[in-house]
Design an enzyme around this catalytic site. Structure first.
Site, PDB file in Angstrom:
ATOM      1  N   HIS A   1       2.339  -6.046  -4.964  1.00  0.00           N
ATOM      2  CA  HIS A   1       1.129  -5.306  -5.335  1.00  0.00           C
ATOM      3  C   HIS A   1       1.247  -4.808  -6.767  1.00  0.00           C
ATOM      4  CE1 HIS A   1       0.247  -4.462  -0.831  1.00  0.00           C
ATOM      5  NE2 HIS A   1      -0.377  -5.550  -1.246  1.00  0.00           N
TER       6      HIS A   1
ATOM      7  N   GLU B   1       8.837   1.500   1.617  1.00  0.00           N
ATOM      8  CA  GLU B   1       7.767   2.181   0.888  1.00  0.00           C
ATOM      9  C   GLU B   1       8.394   3.332   0.098  1.00  0.00           C
ATOM     10  OE1 GLU B   1       4.666   1.320   0.622  1.00  0.00           O
ATOM     11  OE2 GLU B   1       4.254  -0.029   2.302  1.00  0.00           O
TER      12      GLU B   1
END
Length: 415
Positions: A182, A384
């Protein structure tokens, strides 16, 4: 590299300002804006290098700055020179020069031999924004300075940029780490690059990383790092892609997750891709977008196809995918039972302080981790890193890296 002049801005200007400071030409501007102070510093550097002092950074000036972009230079040995004299000539550390050139005997360096001379600073910067050019400079510099690291490319992006890889080790335990699927999660790029530098330096000097002997680790494991899966999207987010393109009209470029064609690369893998499409279509994302568009079909984006093909060729025992948001570790895919994965997730959680959690249903399909677990039934993890609004500021890097570096090390040892 593009030509830089007064009025230019973006991460490549930040890299220029960093390189000038590394070279000993002080420039107080470090904000990615090419103002008068940067122009004067460029002209001073040009005078020192015998170039026309016009304050414009074109091809010749970029070439002259290359050692301070990459962290090393190449020196051809002349009569009477030694590693010691060459180190003194460039202000380099003797041990670093010797470690970078292990095939040459210090007492008899062949006349005319080309040696890599590491300059006295770390290759990987952790205080500036990243772009595709900076990734390329880091990969080149790391491979030149640390013989344990081998640079390569697994494919090309939609705009034709290399998808760089760094490989190290020759052991049977193959692990694959990737970052920046991303675009607005680009802070994960220097995480992998810093890890490569720390491990490469420890191996070159016969040392240890976090108490683990580097040479022994690299005898046990073969580690591949893909530091930037989405270079085009990263350049959009950090401002390197700004002129004369259709994506100038992109809404909120700093929040852009997708590749440059508007495809979310971590929704591209053949792991119930149709369910991911249904989930995202229900949210109204049915065509190219800053994020959450699954693409026309699985693996239709060149970046995800390259990751898929490389993974199949490399056949890793474990994968780690670095993302940001939430300080959690995702380790499951549906009801696939991967032997040992839960125990490894618990170890990673203890090291990092991140919670090991189930992947939310709305995000639980067509990701790289999902496909790897589904097809290989081996441990695959999404980490994450950090909290806040993407892109996380580079000021968060040190705290993030301190928490995750042990996970990156352990990942090469646990399977």
């Amino acid at each position: 590299m593009r030509t830089l002049r007064e009025g230019s801005r973006g991460p490549l200007v930040q890299l220029l300002q960093l390189a000038l400071n590394r070279s000993g030409i002080a420039v107080l501007q470090t904000d990615g804006r090419f103002g008068n102070a940067t122009r004067e510093a460029v002209a001073a550097f040009q005078r020192r290098m015998g170039l026309k002092p016009d304050g414009v950074v074109g091809e010749m000036t970029h070439r002259a700055l290359r050692p301070w972009y990459t962290g090393y230079l190449t020196h051809r040995v002349r009569r009477g020179e030694s590693f010691w004299s060459i180190s003194r000539l460039y202000g380099a550390e003797l041990g670093a020069v010797m470690a970078a050139n292990p095939a040459l005997a210090p007492e008899s360096i062949p006349l005319g031999a080309e040696i890599a001379v590491p300059l006295p600073f770390a290759v990987v910067p952790t205080g500036i924004d990243y772009c595709a050019e900076l990734v390329a400079c880091c990969v080149e510099g790391l491979a030149a300075r640390y013989p344990a690291l081998r640079a390569g490319s697994i494919g090309r992006s939609a705009l034709g940029r290399p998808l760089w890889s760094l490989q190290m080790g020759q052991g049977a335990n193959r692990v694959l780490y990737n970052a920046a699927h991303h675009a607005n999660e680009w802070i994960t790029i220097p995480v992998l690059l810093r890890f490569a530098e720390e491990l490469g330096e420890a191996a070159a000097r016969g040392g240890a990383l976090m108490g683990t002997d580097a040479a022994e680790l690299l005898d046990y494991a073969s580690v591949t790092l893909i530091p930037c899966v989405n270079p085009d999207g990263v350049d959009l987010v950090t401002g390197e892609l700004t002129q004369g393109r259709a994506w100038e009209e992109a809404p909120c470029p700093r929040s852009w997750k997708a590749n440059i064609r508007g495809v979310d690369l971590d929704l591209q893998y053949p792991a119930l891709w149709e369910q991911a499409r249904e989930n995202k279509y229900a949210l109204g994302v049915t065509s190219p977008a800053p994020g959450d568009y699954v693409g026309a079909s699985p693996l239709s984006a060149p970046e995800s196809r390259a990751m898929y093909d490389y993974t199949r060729a490399f056949d890793p025992a474990l994968t780690l995918s670095l993302h940001t948001q939430g300080e959690v570790i995702y380790w499951r895919y549906l009801d696939v039972e991967v032997p040992g994965a839960g125990e490894i997730a618990a170890l990673f959680s203890d090291l990092s302080g991140y919670a090991a959690e189930e992947t939310p249903f709305a995000s639980g399909f067509a990701g790289y981790k999902d496909w790897f677990i589904q097809d290989y039934v081996r441990p695959g993890f999404t980490l994450e890193l950090g909290r806040g609004v993407n892109p996380l500021p580079i000021a968060d890097f040190d705290a993030i890296y301190e928490r995750v570096r042990g996970v990156l090390l352990l990942g090469a040892l646990v399977t």
